[in-house]
Design a protein around this motif. Sequence first.
Motif, mmCIF file in Angstrom:
data_model
loop_
_atom_site.group_PDB
_atom_site.id
_atom_site.type_symbol
_atom_site.label_atom_id
_atom_site.label_comp_id
_atom_site.label_asym_id
_atom_site.label_seq_id
_atom_site.Cartn_x
_atom_site.Cartn_y
_atom_site.Cartn_z
ATOM 1 N N ILE A 177 2.810 4.413 -1.306
ATOM 2 C CA ILE A 177 1.556 4.204 -0.574
ATOM 3 C C ILE A 177 0.749 3.078 -1.220
ATOM 4 N N GLN A 187 -0.351 -0.568 0.458
ATOM 5 C CA GLN A 187 -1.706 -1.138 0.327
ATOM 6 C C GLN A 187 -1.661 -2.544 -0.273
ATOM 7 N N HIS A 226 0.827 15.053 6.916
ATOM 8 C CA HIS A 226 -0.349 14.478 6.255
ATOM 9 C C HIS A 226 0.043 13.354 5.296
ATOM 10 N N ARG A 227 1.204 13.528 4.666
ATOM 11 C CA ARG A 227 1.691 12.444 3.784
ATOM 12 C C ARG A 227 2.013 11.224 4.652
ATOM 13 N N LYS A 259 -1.040 9.429 5.602
ATOM 14 C CA LYS A 259 -1.559 8.592 4.520
ATOM 15 C C LYS A 259 -0.901 7.217 4.543
ATOM 16 N N GLU A 273 -2.491 5.343 7.293
ATOM 17 C CA GLU A 273 -3.834 4.936 6.872
ATOM 18 C C GLU A 273 -3.772 3.757 5.887
ATOM 19 N N ALA A 274 -2.739 3.762 5.047
ATOM 20 C CA ALA A 274 -2.588 2.688 4.060
ATOM 21 C C ALA A 274 -2.220 1.367 4.737
#
Lengths: 315, 223, 140
Positions: A133, A137, A180-181, A184, A187-188
Amino acid sequence: MTREIKTASNLEKVLASGNFAVTGELGPPRSADGHEVAEKAKHLVGNVDSVNITDNQTAVVRMSSMAAGLLVQREGLQCNMQMVTRDRNRIAIQSDIMGAYALGIHNLLCLTGDHQKFGDHPQAKNVFDMDAIGLIQTVKSMRDDGRLLSGQELPPEGRPKIFIGSAYNPFADPEKYRIHRTAKKVEAGVDFLQSQCIYDMPRFRAFMKEAVDMGLTEKAYFMAGITPFKNLGMARYMQKNVPGILVPDEFINRLKGVPKEKQAEEGMKIAAEQIEEFKTTPSLGIKGVHLMLIEWEHMVPEFVKLCKLTPRPKL
Amino acid sequence: MIICERKPIDELKSFIAGKKKVLLVGCRGCVTVCNAGGTKEVEILAALLRLDAQKDGNELTIDEFTLERQCDPEYVDELADLVAKQYDAILSMACSVGPQFLSRRYPKEKVYPSLNTCFIGGALAHGVWAEHCQACGNCIIHNFGGMCPVSRCSKSIMNGPCGGSSNGVCEISKEVECIWHLIASKYMDEGRLAEFAPLQPIKDWSKSRDGGPRKIVREELVK
Amino acid sequence: MSEFEPKIIAFCCQYCAYNAADTAGSMRLQYTPNVEIVLIPCSGRFDVILALKAFQSGADGVYVAGCLEGGCHFLDGNIRAKKRVVYLQNELKKIGLEPERLAMVNVSASQGPQFAAYIDEFAGVVKGLGPSPIKKQLAA
């Protein structure tokens, strides 16, 4: 469905144009022999939109994914260079991203990587400066904000326009947390996601329903990972020994029901049915398949034909 | 505390091979608590080495002494009179800080480590210890339900669990619990997923060993 | 030189083996001579250092006798003792001393004859190994 094109990635073009995408996988050799890479690539050219080049998978030393990826690109097929954070710190990571892009690599698959404990160099010191993750980013920051992690700015022409990928595993634990992972990763800033080998269709459908409900499939392209069974032995081995892979008895019984020499064919048929469901069920939110025919690359042409995945769109 | 384990007897024998007068120094700190280098372990190791020498007819004198702490100069000083007796080797049964402090205080002596310093951890049960900290220099366990992913996740990941988590155990071994399984389960069970969801920033390792050997100076305490 | 009679130190739990030894005595059972019985409050009191000191002083064999498994007066003293015996056997092996010189047995207080037989059996093993190399050096 069309989305904004961010890169020169062929895979991105295919996905953005609403075509059902196909990616393959190629493991570099445990040697410095580049011909082997080119040989394997020949089976994939024209049959997939891009091919993942694994990065020292299972922590066994192989030719670097950047080098092997370039060898594949010379054959006329874009690569999805895999990059694990196990072996590089943020200095090497950012440097390799710049280098890979400068050399013409357009897709990067961000992974944490297998622990070296079961690789061929368990004595190695691992790095894990960041996880997958964090890597997502990092690439996103370099591409979209034009900044290194230090805050140092990249000139506009020096930003790596990379299509950012990663993996998702709906079959690991805890089951309820997997989505949920994955969220993420979205989202990243991940652009596309490829799953582990899927056999347990009910669990996969349930997972994808959550992904769709959470709006994740609108933000990233979800691809389904497929590995056809070569034979009954392989199916049984995966059922018993590979954690996080659930092989339903239904598939085992189908393989049992045919003579040994027909098992590979049956395995491909099962996989083709799975792919057919992904293709014809848009509500699942699956935008393509990731074919993992490891050390079985020569079967790819036959397999994609069987699944009616060819010809690939030229965009 | 610092968890240590005695080195294999063969390695210790190789340290004192051919030597006649040996001082074995224990420590009443962490290694006493983890049963690796306290008075009792000193006594046992001394007895084993003596038996070994006796068996082969080798002349060997082993003196035993246990300091309050080997990581503190004022206690290391207490060894001065004993060291003056001129030993052929000093075996320290402390964590690796001990033999380093002994070497520095008594530079002419040949000091050997008798323990392997393994990790910072705690006792799960009598005789069972597990790693709980990696001294990263910037504790963040409050973000993870009071559990440390830096030391307890095999890959020190900040946004777990990875795809290798299966049935609560880590992909590297069934003996290693997946700390991320515990962290994620805790937040889910408590209905605090939203609080847990934010992306964790890429960790700053500059306060850890990666920033170079560390030192703390507390001016108000320095004489 | 007269026949080698091994010197054995037997650490006996007061609740079982010590009484068994007593019973054997009062029954006038013959068992191996040169056995020194050391009374301990429970086989759990057995510590590796006790055995090491016995060997250092020239014992040819060290024996630990505790209650039958499940019958320890202090619940698991005999189980703990067994683990220590196994641990020390490994350490002895590493310094080149026969691990068979150390053994443990479980008996009940009423098993006088069995105790005598166990001791004889152990003495036979030690006899087969010969005098402890440490004793040889002590004598030299």
